[in-house]
Design a protein around this motif. Structure first.
Motif, mmCIF file in Angstrom:
data_model
loop_
_atom_site.group_PDB
_atom_site.id
_atom_site.type_symbol
_atom_site.label_atom_id
_atom_site.label_comp_id
_atom_site.label_asym_id
_atom_site.label_seq_id
_atom_site.Cartn_x
_atom_site.Cartn_y
_atom_site.Cartn_z
ATOM 1 N N ALA A 208 -7.564 -7.189 3.786
ATOM 2 C CA ALA A 208 -8.676 -6.920 4.696
ATOM 3 C C ALA A 208 -9.694 -6.032 3.991
ATOM 4 N N SER A 209 -10.923 -6.131 4.457
ATOM 5 C CA SER A 209 -11.963 -5.228 3.970
ATOM 6 C C SER A 209 -11.718 -3.838 4.552
ATOM 7 N N VAL B 243 -5.850 -3.301 1.522
ATOM 8 C CA VAL B 243 -7.234 -2.967 1.848
ATOM 9 C C VAL B 243 -8.082 -2.988 0.582
ATOM 10 N N ALA B 244 -9.173 -3.743 0.655
ATOM 11 C CA ALA B 244 -10.124 -3.832 -0.457
ATOM 12 C C ALA B 244 -11.277 -2.863 -0.209
ATOM 13 N N PHE C 160 -7.176 -1.711 -4.943
ATOM 14 C CA PHE C 160 -6.591 -2.047 -3.640
ATOM 15 C C PHE C 160 -5.570 -0.992 -3.211
ATOM 16 N N VAL C 161 -5.460 -0.784 -1.905
ATOM 17 C CA VAL C 161 -4.427 0.084 -1.338
ATOM 18 C C VAL C 161 -3.617 -0.751 -0.355
ATOM 19 N N GLU C 162 -2.306 -0.766 -0.545
ATOM 20 C CA GLU C 162 -1.413 -1.480 0.363
ATOM 21 C C GLU C 162 -0.845 -0.495 1.375
ATOM 22 N N LEU C 163 -0.996 -0.842 2.647
ATOM 23 C CA LEU C 163 -0.442 -0.059 3.746
ATOM 24 C C LEU C 163 0.679 -0.870 4.369
ATOM 25 N N HIS C 164 1.874 -0.318 4.435
ATOM 26 C CA HIS C 164 3.026 -1.034 4.977
ATOM 27 C C HIS C 164 3.486 -0.313 6.245
#
Length: 178
Positions: free
Chosen positions: A13-14, A137-138, A169-173
């Motif tokens: 997602a943006s 997240v981009a 990028f950041v990955e949120l889990h």
């Protein structure tokens, strides 16, 4: 009793929460410098079943030049119109998405990946069918487009399981707290 399989939304997602532009383009996403495949291969190995909406299926098929990319997984496509099953895809036409999904979740297997798109995701969020959200997240602000979370009468209570970075990028889990 068997442990229920996890239904996971794994999506990019943006920064302002859109999964595509209004014209369904992801060009903005591919302009961001990532790291390797940004965790996709690792996640993909944990999945044996894939769910998506018909518009997303059509988009994937167009992007892949008609070659279905998930041949080694069980794949179900939700549609409101008549569609004939293929060697790789079963089309699900019906109103009982919740019942169908819960049946899948109670079968033995790996994770179930809900790919998208926006309309089907909304239904899954509203029906509280999502167990995990992995959002990459981009660093792009689109201003408008197809939102990851549409306005509606639902609330998702989540717990942060972890974060990772893949260059820009950041990955949120997140795990659902039903």
């Amino acid at each position: 009793m068997n442990k229920e399989r996890s239904l996971t939304v794994f999506i990019a997602a943006s920064l302002d929460g859109y999964i595509a532009t209004k014209d369904e383009s992801l060009e903005w996403l591919f302009k961001v410098e990532g790291e390797g495949d940004n965790g996709y291969s690792e996640f993909y190995e944990t999945v044996d079943t894939i769910l998506m909406g018909k518009r997303t299926y059509d988009w994937v098929m167009e992007q892949e030049g008609g070659e279905f990319p998930y041949k080694n997984k069980d794949c179900y496509v939700f549609t409101r119109s008549a569609a004939e099953d293929t060697a790789n895809v079963k089309f699900i036409n019906g109103d009982d998405i919740k019942g169908f999904t819960n049946t899948l979740k109670n079968q033995e297997g790996k994770r179930i990946w809900m790919v998208g798109g926006g309309d089907v995701l909304q239904h899954f969020f509203t029906e509280k069918l999502v167990d995990e959200l992995i959002i990459t997240v981009a660093p792009v602000v689109l201003g408008n487009g197809i939102p990851l979370f549409k306005e509606g009468d639902y609330q998702l209570d989540l717990r942060l399981k972890g974060t990772r970075t893949f260059n820009q990028f950041v990955e949120l889990h997140y795990i659902s707290e039903r």
